[in-house]
Design a protein around this motif. Structure first.
Motif, PDB file in Angstrom:
ATOM      1  N   GLU A  25       0.828  -1.206   0.000  1.00 19.25           N
ATOM      2  CA  GLU A  25       0.000   0.000   0.000  1.00 19.25           C
ATOM      3  C   GLU A  25       0.864   1.258   0.000  1.00 19.25           C
ATOM      4  OE1 GLU A  25      -3.319  -0.174  -0.315  1.00 19.25           O
ATOM      5  OE2 GLU A  25      -3.128  -2.353  -0.329  1.00 19.25           O
ATOM      6  N   ARG A  26       0.347   2.307  -0.624  1.00 19.64           N
ATOM      7  CA  ARG A  26       1.020   3.603  -0.691  1.00 19.64           C
ATOM      8  C   ARG A  26       0.329   4.572   0.254  1.00 19.64           C
ATOM      9  NH1 ARG A  26       4.004   5.679  -5.178  1.00 19.64           N
ATOM     10  NH2 ARG A  26       4.847   3.592  -4.988  1.00 19.64           N
ATOM     11  N   TYR A  27       1.129   5.317   1.015  1.00 21.68           N
ATOM     12  CA  TYR A  27       0.653   6.309   1.971  1.00 21.68           C
ATOM     13  C   TYR A  27       1.396   7.614   1.718  1.00 21.68           C
ATOM     14  CZ  TYR A  27      -1.206   2.280   4.444  1.00 21.68           C
ATOM     15  OH  TYR A  27      -1.899   1.143   4.758  1.00 21.68           O
ATOM     16  N   CYS A  28       0.900   8.685   2.326  1.00 19.19           N
ATOM     17  CA  CYS A  28       1.623   9.956   2.268  1.00 19.19           C
ATOM     18  C   CYS A  28       1.353  10.763   3.525  1.00 19.19           C
ATOM     19  CB  CYS A  28       1.255  10.756   1.011  1.00 19.19           C
ATOM     20  SG  CYS A  28      -0.430  11.391   0.951  1.00 19.19           S
ATOM     21  N   VAL A  29       2.296  11.660   3.843  1.00 20.69           N
ATOM     22  CA  VAL A  29       2.159  12.631   4.932  1.00 20.69           C
ATOM     23  C   VAL A  29       2.590  13.975   4.376  1.00 20.69           C
ATOM     24  CG1 VAL A  29       2.548  11.046   6.865  1.00 20.69           C
ATOM     25  CG2 VAL A  29       4.492  12.216   5.834  1.00 20.69           C
ATOM     26  N   GLU A  30       2.104  15.047   4.994  1.00 23.40           N
ATOM     27  CA  GLU A  30       2.521  16.380   4.563  1.00 23.40           C
ATOM     28  C   GLU A  30       4.032  16.518   4.744  1.00 23.40           C
ATOM     29  OE1 GLU A  30       0.326  19.887   5.640  1.00 23.40           O
ATOM     30  OE2 GLU A  30      -1.485  18.681   5.943  1.00 23.40           O
ATOM     31  N   LEU A  31       4.675  17.030   3.731  1.00 24.91           N
ATOM     32  CA  LEU A  31       6.132  17.153   3.737  1.00 24.91           C
ATOM     33  C   LEU A  31       6.607  18.060   4.865  1.00 24.91           C
ATOM     34  CD1 LEU A  31       8.722  16.310   2.303  1.00 24.91           C
ATOM     35  CD2 LEU A  31       8.455  18.317   0.831  1.00 24.91           C
ATOM     36  N   PHE A 120     -12.287   4.890   6.017  1.00 26.17           N
ATOM     37  CA  PHE A 120     -11.674   4.015   7.005  1.00 26.17           C
ATOM     38  C   PHE A 120     -10.467   4.711   7.602  1.00 26.17           C
ATOM     39  CE2 PHE A 120      -9.725   3.332   2.916  1.00 26.17           C
ATOM     40  CZ  PHE A 120      -8.386   3.435   3.207  1.00 26.17           C
ATOM     41  N   GLY A 121      -9.821   4.068   8.575  1.00 28.43           N
ATOM     42  CA  GLY A 121      -8.531   4.553   9.050  1.00 28.43           C
ATOM     43  C   GLY A 121      -8.558   5.356  10.325  1.00 28.43           C
ATOM     44  N   GLY A 122      -9.717   5.752  10.792  1.00 24.02           N
ATOM     45  CA  GLY A 122      -9.782   6.432  12.072  1.00 24.02           C
ATOM     46  C   GLY A 122      -9.101   7.790  12.092  1.00 24.02           C
ATOM     47  N   ASP A 123      -8.528   8.109  13.244  1.00 27.60           N
ATOM     48  CA  ASP A 123      -7.979   9.438  13.503  1.00 27.60           C
ATOM     49  C   ASP A 123      -6.748   9.790  12.676  1.00 27.60           C
ATOM     50  OD1 ASP A 123      -9.957   9.706  15.370  1.00 27.60           O
ATOM     51  OD2 ASP A 123      -8.666   9.287  17.088  1.00 27.60           O
ATOM     52  N   HIS A 124      -6.045   8.800  12.168  1.00 26.79           N
ATOM     53  CA  HIS A 124      -4.806   9.085  11.450  1.00 26.79           C
ATOM     54  C   HIS A 124      -5.006   9.265   9.948  1.00 26.79           C
ATOM     55  CE1 HIS A 124      -2.495   8.478  15.033  1.00 26.79           C
ATOM     56  NE2 HIS A 124      -3.040   7.298  15.205  1.00 26.79           N
ATOM     57  N   VAL A 137      -3.214   6.650   0.490  1.00 28.15           N
ATOM     58  CA  VAL A 137      -3.868   6.990   1.753  1.00 28.15           C
ATOM     59  C   VAL A 137      -3.068   8.104   2.413  1.00 28.15           C
ATOM     60  CG1 VAL A 137      -4.647   6.142   3.993  1.00 28.15           C
ATOM     61  CG2 VAL A 137      -4.667   4.609   2.005  1.00 28.15           C
ATOM     62  N   TRP A 138      -3.721   9.245   2.621  1.00 26.71           N
ATOM     63  CA  TRP A 138      -3.081  10.403   3.247  1.00 26.71           C
ATOM     64  C   TRP A 138      -3.273  10.282   4.744  1.00 26.71           C
ATOM     65  CZ3 TRP A 138      -4.173  16.049   1.318  1.00 26.71           C
ATOM     66  CH2 TRP A 138      -3.319  16.943   1.950  1.00 26.71           C
ATOM     67  N   VAL A 139      -2.170  10.177   5.482  1.00 29.75           N
ATOM     68  CA  VAL A 139      -2.237  10.019   6.933  1.00 29.75           C
ATOM     69  C   VAL A 139      -1.622  11.223   7.629  1.00 29.75           C
ATOM     70  CG1 VAL A 139      -2.305   7.503   6.914  1.00 29.75           C
ATOM     71  CG2 VAL A 139      -0.106   8.649   6.948  1.00 29.75           C
ATOM     72  N   THR A 140      -2.062  11.453   8.834  1.00 27.02           N
ATOM     73  CA  THR A 140      -1.558  12.542   9.653  1.00 27.02           C
ATOM     74  C   THR A 140      -0.811  11.929  10.830  1.00 27.02           C
ATOM     75  OG1 THR A 140      -3.470  13.878   9.089  1.00 27.02           O
ATOM     76  CG2 THR A 140      -2.208  14.558  11.007  1.00 27.02           C
ATOM     77  N   PRO A 141       0.479  12.228  10.986  1.00 27.78           N
ATOM     78  CA  PRO A 141       1.203  11.651  12.115  1.00 27.78           C
ATOM     79  C   PRO A 141       0.694  12.212  13.434  1.00 27.78           C
ATOM     80  CG  PRO A 141       2.596  13.200  10.915  1.00 27.78           C
ATOM     81  CD  PRO A 141       1.305  13.096  10.170  1.00 27.78           C
ATOM     82  N   PRO A 142       0.665  11.373  14.470  1.00 31.93           N
ATOM     83  CA  PRO A 142       0.263  11.885  15.790  1.00 31.93           C
ATOM     84  C   PRO A 142       1.260  12.939  16.244  1.00 31.93           C
ATOM     85  CG  PRO A 142       1.147   9.672  15.979  1.00 31.93           C
ATOM     86  CD  PRO A 142       1.043   9.977  14.511  1.00 31.93           C
ATOM     87  N   THR A 143       0.803  13.851  17.060  1.00 33.27           N
ATOM     88  CA  THR A 143       1.652  14.966  17.470  1.00 33.27           C
ATOM     89  C   THR A 143       2.790  14.552  18.383  1.00 33.27           C
ATOM     90  OG1 THR A 143       0.123  15.443  19.268  1.00 33.27           O
ATOM     91  CG2 THR A 143      -0.173  16.680  17.224  1.00 33.27           C
ATOM     92  N   ASP A 144       2.659  13.429  19.089  1.00 30.15           N
ATOM     93  CA  ASP A 144       3.757  13.036  19.975  1.00 30.15           C
ATOM     94  C   ASP A 144       4.319  11.656  19.659  1.00 30.15           C
ATOM     95  OD1 ASP A 144       1.929  11.257  20.948  1.00 30.15           O
ATOM     96  OD2 ASP A 144       1.985  11.981  23.008  1.00 30.15           O
TER      97      ASP A 144
END
Length: 147
Positions: A25-31, A120-124, A137-144
């Motif tokens: 699977e391919r994912y991404c996060v904001e650079l 799908f994928g919940g909070d991330h 799938v664009w994911v957001t890393p948790p802050t901590d």
């Protein structure tokens, strides 16, 4: 910002992301969230941590929590992945952490017209990006790093 707010954000202009693979699977996060991409280093176990925390490593003299990203995103487990995406917002009070990934692919621009809500994928999960090559799938890393 509450965890669910990330999935409700509306994009107005193109955003640069870092695309990476976990399994097939391919994912991404904001650079902007990424400090560096490194090869996996020696990781030492940490006591009393959530199941997705593999341990800690030294990153530029800073103890860095290492996350099994597949486990965090609930898509399996790969604690031996060879690459680490390091997140460090530069704040003295925040933790530096790294996501284990199989491969880092590229930096790309995301057009807001190509982003759909994630079913799908919940909070991330921030959204699903439609590309000619398939979905990302664009994911957001948790802050901590520990969520």
């Amino acid at each position: 910002m509450a965890a669910n707010d990330a999935t409700e954000t509306t994009l107005d202009e193109p955003t640069q992301v870092l695309e990476f693979d976990i399994g097939d699977e391919r994912y991404c996060v904001e650079l902007d969230a990424v400090a560096e991409i490194i090869d996996r280093q020696s990781v030492r176990a940490l006591p009393d941590t959530p199941p997705h925390v593999v341990g800690a490593m030294d990153y530029r003299g800073v103890t860095t929590t290492v996350i099994d990203t597949a486990s965090l995103l609930d898509v399996g487990s790969n604690p031996d992945a060879p690459r680490v995406i390091v997140f460090d917002d530069g704040d003295e009070d925040s933790k530096v952490y790294g996501w284990l990934v199989d491969e880092v692919e590229r930096v790309a621009d995301i057009d807001p017209e190509n982003v759909d809500d994630a079913p799908f994928g919940g909070d991330h999960t921030k959204g699903i990006v439609r590309r000619d090559e398939g979905l990302v799938v664009w994911v957001t890393p948790p802050t901590d790093g520990s969520e």
